[in-house]
Design a protein around this motif. Structure first.
Motif, PDB file in Angstrom:
ATOM      1  N   ALA A 167      26.488  79.607  99.671  1.00 17.94           N
ATOM      2  CA  ALA A 167      26.665  80.400  98.445  1.00 17.94           C
ATOM      3  C   ALA A 167      26.180  81.829  98.647  1.00 17.94           C
ATOM      4  CB  ALA A 167      25.934  79.744  97.277  1.00 17.94           C
ATOM      5  N   SER A 168      25.117  82.005  99.408  1.00 21.90           N
ATOM      6  CA  SER A 168      24.612  83.354  99.679  1.00 21.90           C
ATOM      7  C   SER A 168      25.642  84.174 100.449  1.00 21.90           C
ATOM      8  CB  SER A 168      23.315  83.294 100.494  1.00 21.90           C
ATOM      9  OG  SER A 168      22.292  82.724  99.733  1.00 21.90           O
ATOM     10  N   ASP A 207      29.248  73.470  93.967  1.00 19.56           N
ATOM     11  CA  ASP A 207      30.551  73.038  94.502  1.00 19.56           C
ATOM     12  C   ASP A 207      30.425  72.602  95.958  1.00 19.56           C
ATOM     13  OD1 ASP A 207      31.730  73.577  92.063  1.00 19.56           O
ATOM     14  OD2 ASP A 207      32.631  75.483  92.725  1.00 19.56           O
ATOM     15  N   HIS A 208      29.704  73.388  96.751  1.00 17.24           N
ATOM     16  CA  HIS A 208      29.512  73.032  98.153  1.00 17.24           C
ATOM     17  C   HIS A 208      28.681  71.751  98.278  1.00 17.24           C
ATOM     18  CE1 HIS A 208      29.291  73.527 102.452  1.00 17.24           C
ATOM     19  NE2 HIS A 208      27.989  73.338 102.383  1.00 17.24           N
ATOM     20  N   LEU A 209      27.663  71.603  97.449  1.00 13.04           N
ATOM     21  CA  LEU A 209      26.842  70.401  97.456  1.00 13.04           C
ATOM     22  C   LEU A 209      27.693  69.161  97.197  1.00 13.04           C
ATOM     23  CD1 LEU A 209      24.053  68.899  97.323  1.00 13.04           C
ATOM     24  CD2 LEU A 209      24.118  69.365  94.872  1.00 13.04           C
ATOM     25  N   ARG A 210      28.505  69.219  96.162  1.00 15.33           N
ATOM     26  CA  ARG A 210      29.339  68.070  95.807  1.00 15.33           C
ATOM     27  C   ARG A 210      30.330  67.736  96.920  1.00 15.33           C
ATOM     28  NH1 ARG A 210      31.259  68.180  89.747  1.00 15.33           N
ATOM     29  NH2 ARG A 210      31.782  66.082  90.401  1.00 15.33           N
ATOM     30  N   ALA A 211      30.937  68.748  97.511  1.00 14.84           N
ATOM     31  CA  ALA A 211      31.887  68.517  98.601  1.00 14.84           C
ATOM     32  C   ALA A 211      31.179  67.937  99.821  1.00 14.84           C
ATOM     33  CB  ALA A 211      32.598  69.820  98.961  1.00 14.84           C
ATOM     34  N   MET A 246       7.789  80.684  98.330  1.00 11.39           N
ATOM     35  CA  MET A 246       8.461  80.301  97.103  1.00 11.39           C
ATOM     36  C   MET A 246       8.886  78.834  97.197  1.00 11.39           C
ATOM     37  SD  MET A 246      11.704  82.186  95.438  1.00 11.39           S
ATOM     38  CE  MET A 246      12.522  81.545  94.051  1.00 11.39           C
ATOM     39  N   LYS A 247       8.644  78.089  96.141  1.00 10.21           N
ATOM     40  CA  LYS A 247       8.984  76.674  96.107  1.00 10.21           C
ATOM     41  C   LYS A 247      10.495  76.504  95.978  1.00 10.21           C
ATOM     42  CE  LYS A 247       7.680  72.427  93.823  1.00 10.21           C
ATOM     43  NZ  LYS A 247       8.697  71.774  93.087  1.00 10.21           N
ATOM     44  N   GLN A 248      11.023  75.561  96.774  1.00 15.55           N
ATOM     45  CA  GLN A 248      12.454  75.271  96.729  1.00 15.55           C
ATOM     46  C   GLN A 248      12.831  74.711  95.357  1.00 15.55           C
ATOM     47  OE1 GLN A 248      14.754  75.877  99.004  1.00 15.55           O
ATOM     48  NE2 GLN A 248      16.424  74.773  98.090  1.00 15.55           N
ATOM     49  N   ARG A 249      13.920  75.200  94.804  1.00 18.64           N
ATOM     50  CA  ARG A 249      14.431  74.713  93.520  1.00 18.64           C
ATOM     51  C   ARG A 249      15.603  73.787  93.784  1.00 18.64           C
ATOM     52  NH1 ARG A 249      15.505  80.117  90.270  1.00 18.64           N
ATOM     53  NH2 ARG A 249      16.844  78.674  89.137  1.00 18.64           N
ATOM     54  N   TYR A 250      15.564  72.601  93.192  1.00 17.48           N
ATOM     55  CA  TYR A 250      16.626  71.622  93.332  1.00 17.48           C
ATOM     56  C   TYR A 250      17.275  71.407  91.978  1.00 17.48           C
ATOM     57  CZ  TYR A 250      14.217  70.614  97.685  1.00 17.48           C
ATOM     58  OH  TYR A 250      13.629  70.727  98.916  1.00 17.48           O
ATOM     59  N   PRO A 251      18.588  71.199  91.958  1.00 14.00           N
ATOM     60  CA  PRO A 251      19.227  70.893  90.678  1.00 14.00           C
ATOM     61  C   PRO A 251      18.758  69.527  90.178  1.00 14.00           C
ATOM     62  CG  PRO A 251      20.809  70.701  92.469  1.00 14.00           C
ATOM     63  CD  PRO A 251      19.543  71.235  93.058  1.00 14.00           C
ATOM     64  N   LYS A 252      18.670  69.373  88.883  1.00 12.07           N
ATOM     65  CA  LYS A 252      18.202  68.117  88.306  1.00 12.07           C
ATOM     66  C   LYS A 252      19.120  66.953  88.653  1.00 12.07           C
ATOM     67  CE  LYS A 252      15.697  70.198  84.526  1.00 12.07           C
ATOM     68  NZ  LYS A 252      15.505  70.300  83.094  1.00 12.07           N
ATOM     69  N   ILE A 253      20.377  67.231  88.936  1.00 13.35           N
ATOM     70  CA  ILE A 253      21.334  66.160  89.236  1.00 13.35           C
ATOM     71  C   ILE A 253      21.371  65.802  90.722  1.00 13.35           C
ATOM     72  CG2 ILE A 253      22.788  66.698  87.252  1.00 13.35           C
ATOM     73  CD1 ILE A 253      24.766  68.033  89.252  1.00 13.35           C
ATOM     74  N   GLY A 270      18.393  68.633 102.238  1.00 18.18           N
ATOM     75  CA  GLY A 270      18.909  69.461 103.334  1.00 18.18           C
ATOM     76  C   GLY A 270      20.316  69.954 103.053  1.00 18.18           C
ATOM     77  N   VAL A 271      21.134  69.087 102.458  1.00 18.09           N
ATOM     78  CA  VAL A 271      22.497  69.483 102.084  1.00 18.09           C
ATOM     79  C   VAL A 271      22.442  70.585 101.036  1.00 18.09           C
ATOM     80  CG1 VAL A 271      24.644  68.678 101.025  1.00 18.09           C
ATOM     81  CG2 VAL A 271      23.483  67.256 102.712  1.00 18.09           C
ATOM     82  N   TRP A 272      21.488  70.488 100.098  1.00 17.67           N
ATOM     83  CA  TRP A 272      21.323  71.520  99.074  1.00 17.67           C
ATOM     84  C   TRP A 272      20.928  72.849  99.714  1.00 17.67           C
ATOM     85  CZ3 TRP A 272      22.838  73.249  94.764  1.00 17.67           C
ATOM     86  CH2 TRP A 272      22.110  74.178  94.038  1.00 17.67           C
ATOM     87  N   ALA A 273      20.030  72.807 100.684  1.00 17.71           N
ATOM     88  CA  ALA A 273      19.626  74.042 101.372  1.00 17.71           C
ATOM     89  C   ALA A 273      20.835  74.671 102.066  1.00 17.71           C
ATOM     90  CB  ALA A 273      18.512  73.752 102.377  1.00 17.71           C
ATOM     91  N   ASP A 274      21.679  73.848 102.692  1.00 17.27           N
ATOM     92  CA  ASP A 274      22.907  74.361 103.317  1.00 17.27           C
ATOM     93  C   ASP A 274      23.837  74.967 102.267  1.00 17.27           C
ATOM     94  OD1 ASP A 274      22.019  73.504 105.787  1.00 17.27           O
ATOM     95  OD2 ASP A 274      23.212  71.650 105.753  1.00 17.27           O
TER      96      ASP A 274
END
Length: 85
Positions: free
Chosen positions: A34-35, A52-56, A1-8, A25-29
């Motif tokens: 979140a899981s 929220d975790h991404l932004r922090a 499955m292809k990784q999905r990234y937020p547009k922002i 990598g931060v997004w994957a974390d």
């Protein structure tokens, strides 16, 4: 499955001074965190927790980078106070 990234993601990374590949990598974390926090994956709560975790995390990377290279602001703080009369 292809990784999905937020547009922002690229925009947030740029504002934090983090390269896009590191931001991915931060997004994957963030998705892993979140899981662990949410019972239902792909729910609104799951995505909110991930963002929220991404932004922090990006904010933390940004602060760490600014401490590592003080730049002009850091140099000006180290100058002694001089009164020119």
């Amino acid at each position: 499955m292809k990784q999905r990234y937020p547009k922002i993601l690229s925009w947030l990374a740029g504002r934090a001074g983090v390269p896009d590949d590191k931001a991915e990598g931060v997004w994957a974390d963030a998705l892993r965190v979140a899981s662990g926090e949410c019972a239902v994956a792909d729910s609104p709560e799951y995505w909110q927790a991930a963002v929220d975790h991404l932004r922090a995390s990006l904010a933390g990377h940004s602060r760490a980078a600014s401490l590592a290279s003080p730049g002009v602001a850091g140099a000006s703080r180290r100058q002694p106070d001089v009164c020119m009369a």
